[in-house]
Design an enzyme around this catalytic site. Sequence first.
Site, PDB file in Angstrom:
ATOM      1  N   LYS A   1      92.180  -7.897 -64.481  1.00 41.57           N
ATOM      2  CA  LYS A   1      91.161  -8.260 -65.478  1.00 41.57           C
ATOM      3  C   LYS A   1      89.806  -7.685 -65.077  1.00 41.57           C
ATOM      4  O   LYS A   1      89.034  -7.235 -65.920  1.00 41.57           O
ATOM      5  CB  LYS A   1      91.087  -9.790 -65.607  1.00 41.57           C
ATOM      6  CG  LYS A   1      90.008 -10.312 -66.558  1.00 41.57           C
ATOM      7  CD  LYS A   1      90.369 -10.087 -68.015  1.00 41.57           C
ATOM      8  CE  LYS A   1      89.210 -10.225 -68.991  1.00 41.57           C
ATOM      9  NZ  LYS A   1      88.621 -11.534 -69.094  1.00 41.57           N
TER      10      LYS A   1
ATOM     11  N   GLU B   1      76.065  -9.544 -66.455  1.00 43.34           N
ATOM     12  CA  GLU B   1      76.910  -9.906 -65.302  1.00 43.34           C
ATOM     13  C   GLU B   1      77.332  -8.622 -64.564  1.00 43.34           C
ATOM     14  O   GLU B   1      78.500  -8.453 -64.228  1.00 43.34           O
ATOM     15  CB  GLU B   1      78.145 -10.676 -65.790  1.00 43.34           C
ATOM     16  CG  GLU B   1      77.843 -12.069 -66.329  1.00 43.34           C
ATOM     17  CD  GLU B   1      79.104 -12.809 -66.771  1.00 43.34           C
ATOM     18  OE1 GLU B   1      79.835 -12.277 -67.626  1.00 43.34           O
ATOM     19  OE2 GLU B   1      79.362 -13.894 -66.237  1.00 43.34           O
TER      20      GLU B   1
HETATM   21  N1  LIG Z   1      83.136 -14.459 -74.411  1.00 43.89           N
HETATM   22  C1  LIG Z   1      84.271 -13.878 -74.043  1.00 43.89           C
HETATM   23  O1  LIG Z   1      85.001 -13.318 -74.857  1.00 43.89           O
HETATM   24  C2  LIG Z   1      84.713 -13.930 -72.605  1.00 43.89           C
HETATM   25  C3  LIG Z   1      86.032 -13.565 -72.316  1.00 43.89           C
HETATM   26  C4  LIG Z   1      86.462 -13.666 -70.993  1.00 43.89           C
HETATM   27  C5  LIG Z   1      85.600 -14.107 -70.017  1.00 43.89           C
HETATM   28  N2  LIG Z   1      84.319 -14.437 -70.338  1.00 43.89           N
HETATM   29  C6  LIG Z   1      83.457 -14.915 -69.262  1.00 43.89           C
HETATM   30  O2  LIG Z   1      83.280 -16.302 -69.461  1.00 43.89           O
HETATM   31  C7  LIG Z   1      81.988 -16.705 -68.950  1.00 43.89           C
HETATM   32  C8  LIG Z   1      81.234 -17.412 -70.072  1.00 43.89           C
HETATM   33  O3  LIG Z   1      80.970 -16.444 -71.072  1.00 43.89           O
HETATM   34  P1  LIG Z   1      80.562 -16.800 -72.580  1.00 43.89           P
HETATM   35  O4  LIG Z   1      80.766 -15.559 -73.354  1.00 43.89           O
HETATM   36  O5  LIG Z   1      81.219 -18.059 -73.009  1.00 43.89           O
HETATM   37  O6  LIG Z   1      79.005 -17.068 -72.382  1.00 43.89           O
HETATM   38  P2  LIG Z   1      77.975 -17.763 -73.405  1.00 43.89           P
HETATM   39  O7  LIG Z   1      78.511 -17.745 -74.785  1.00 43.89           O
HETATM   40  O8  LIG Z   1      76.646 -17.146 -73.134  1.00 43.89           O
HETATM   41  O9  LIG Z   1      77.979 -19.275 -72.912  1.00 43.89           O
HETATM   42  C9  LIG Z   1      77.273 -19.724 -71.795  1.00 43.89           C
HETATM   43  C10 LIG Z   1      76.856 -21.139 -72.082  1.00 43.89           C
HETATM   44  O10 LIG Z   1      76.259 -21.674 -70.902  1.00 43.89           O
HETATM   45  C11 LIG Z   1      75.082 -22.353 -71.295  1.00 43.89           C
HETATM   46  N3  LIG Z   1      74.149 -22.431 -70.180  1.00 43.89           N
HETATM   47  C12 LIG Z   1      73.277 -21.506 -69.727  1.00 43.89           C
HETATM   48  N4  LIG Z   1      72.579 -21.966 -68.672  1.00 43.89           N
HETATM   49  C13 LIG Z   1      73.014 -23.239 -68.476  1.00 43.89           C
HETATM   50  C14 LIG Z   1      72.662 -24.255 -67.557  1.00 43.89           C
HETATM   51  N5  LIG Z   1      71.697 -24.069 -66.648  1.00 43.89           N
HETATM   52  N6  LIG Z   1      73.305 -25.433 -67.644  1.00 43.89           N
HETATM   53  C15 LIG Z   1      74.259 -25.649 -68.558  1.00 43.89           C
HETATM   54  N7  LIG Z   1      74.627 -24.724 -69.473  1.00 43.89           N
HETATM   55  C16 LIG Z   1      74.015 -23.528 -69.426  1.00 43.89           C
HETATM   56  C17 LIG Z   1      74.547 -21.528 -72.435  1.00 43.89           C
HETATM   57  O11 LIG Z   1      73.590 -22.273 -73.155  1.00 43.89           O
HETATM   58  P3  LIG Z   1      72.627 -21.646 -74.274  1.00 43.89           P
HETATM   59  O12 LIG Z   1      73.309 -22.028 -75.557  1.00 43.89           O
HETATM   60  O13 LIG Z   1      71.322 -22.297 -74.057  1.00 43.89           O
HETATM   61  O14 LIG Z   1      72.590 -20.146 -74.054  1.00 43.89           O
HETATM   62  C18 LIG Z   1      75.821 -21.274 -73.202  1.00 43.89           C
HETATM   63  O15 LIG Z   1      76.153 -22.368 -74.016  1.00 43.89           O
HETATM   64  C19 LIG Z   1      81.315 -15.418 -68.468  1.00 43.89           C
HETATM   65  O16 LIG Z   1      81.554 -15.234 -67.103  1.00 43.89           O
HETATM   66  C20 LIG Z   1      82.052 -14.335 -69.256  1.00 43.89           C
HETATM   67  O17 LIG Z   1      82.039 -13.071 -68.601  1.00 43.89           O
HETATM   68  C21 LIG Z   1      83.860 -14.373 -71.605  1.00 43.89           C
END
Ligand SMILES: NC(=O)c1ccc[n+]([C@@H]2O[C@H](COP(=O)([O-])OP(=O)(O)OC[C@H]3O[C@@H](n4cnc5c(N)ncnc54)[C@H](OP(=O)(O)O)[C@@H]3O)[C@@H](O)[C@H]2O)c1
Length: 298
Positions: free
Chosen positions: A180, A261
């Site tokens: 991955k 990231e």
């Molecule tokens: N999205 C995908 O398709 C995908 C697929 C595989 C893996 N990933 C991985 O999964 C992880 C999460 O990705 P994502 O896409 O879900 O990210 P995201 O949509 O940006 O979600 C991150 C969340 O964390 C919150 N957050 C930020 N700072 C925080 C804090 N201090 N305390 C509590 N919550 C906080 C954000 O709040 P706000 O609403 O205020 O921004 C947001 O709700 C990453 O490592 C990414 O690489 C993502």
Amino acid sequence: MNALNDSSIAVVGPGAIGTAVAVALHEVGRTPLLCGRTHRDRLTLEDGDRLVTVSVPVWVNPAQVGRTVDLVFLAVKATQLEASAAWLAALCGPDTVVCVLQNGVEQLERVALHAPRARVVPTVVWFPAQARPNGSVRLRGDMRLSLPNTPEAGVVAEALQGSRCRVELSASFTALAWRKLLQNAAAGLMALTHRRSGMFSRSDIAELALAYLGECLAVARAEGAELGDEVLREILDKFQASPADMGTSILTDREAGRPLEWDVRNGIIARRGRARGIPTPISDILVPLLAAASDGPG
Ligand SMILES: NC(=O)c1ccc[n+]([C@@H]2O[C@H](COP(=O)([O-])OP(=O)(O)OC[C@H]3O[C@@H](n4cnc5c(N)ncnc54)[C@H](OP(=O)(O)O)[C@@H]3O)[C@@H](O)[C@H]2O)c1
């Protein structure tokens, strides 16, 4: 439902991935405590034409929780880990399992620094999800997680049992996680070009991606991942077969001007390569460009 609802499960970071997992838990009657940075009254997941709403608030103050939970799904970006440490401190006791829903292969050591009392379990998240400007999250594939075959992972599998999120416990987790990572590393090229998967149909980009993936594979193998040469072509084929408009979360962050990231997805290849004496000439160019795109200055 108040902050002290009796849920023994919390989702920290209810963004794209966190919302999908919270909805999966909610649908099987295990609605988690939602811990975030931005208050919201509910979470909404768009799955094709279906909308699923979890009508519980997102809490933003760790001091309000006042008790630990059995299981935390940690779904903040790797760049947001330090800032979310207060949630881990508030929610984790010695028996708490922290399931890290993040990209990268360093989840265990990075998260354990902030949750020294907890039992941390790394995960590979295989499904794409996208936060929408209206606050909802669009699910773009069937939900599937891979975890190592450990007692901690068993706690996660039990919590998601019967839900739309499939959990696979794997004896070859290291290989899966590095596979991955290779996919993520190549996707990083999209953040540099500001283009989506369609760009991999260009022969020059395909050639660059294969060369870069070859470099990543050499490091992955040195780190103990048993992966064959065929993964290089398989990863490229997957990008080429994706809808041309399929992006990646690092591109979404780039377009939104958020920190990238880059270190956990790309920098690691150069770092681990250096430590093992493996040359990484492509990373040596890509990584500073991604780092500067993310963090500036300028
Ligand atoms: N999205 C995908 O398709 C995908 C697929 C595989 C893996 N990933 C991985 O999964 C992880 C999460 O990705 P994502 O896409 O879900 O990210 P995201 O949509 O940006 O979600 C991150 C969340 O964390 C919150 N957050 C930020 N700072 C925080 C804090 N201090 N305390 C509590 N919550 C906080 C954000 O709040 P706000 O609403 O205020 O921004 C947001 O709700 C990453 O490592 C990414 O690489 C993502």
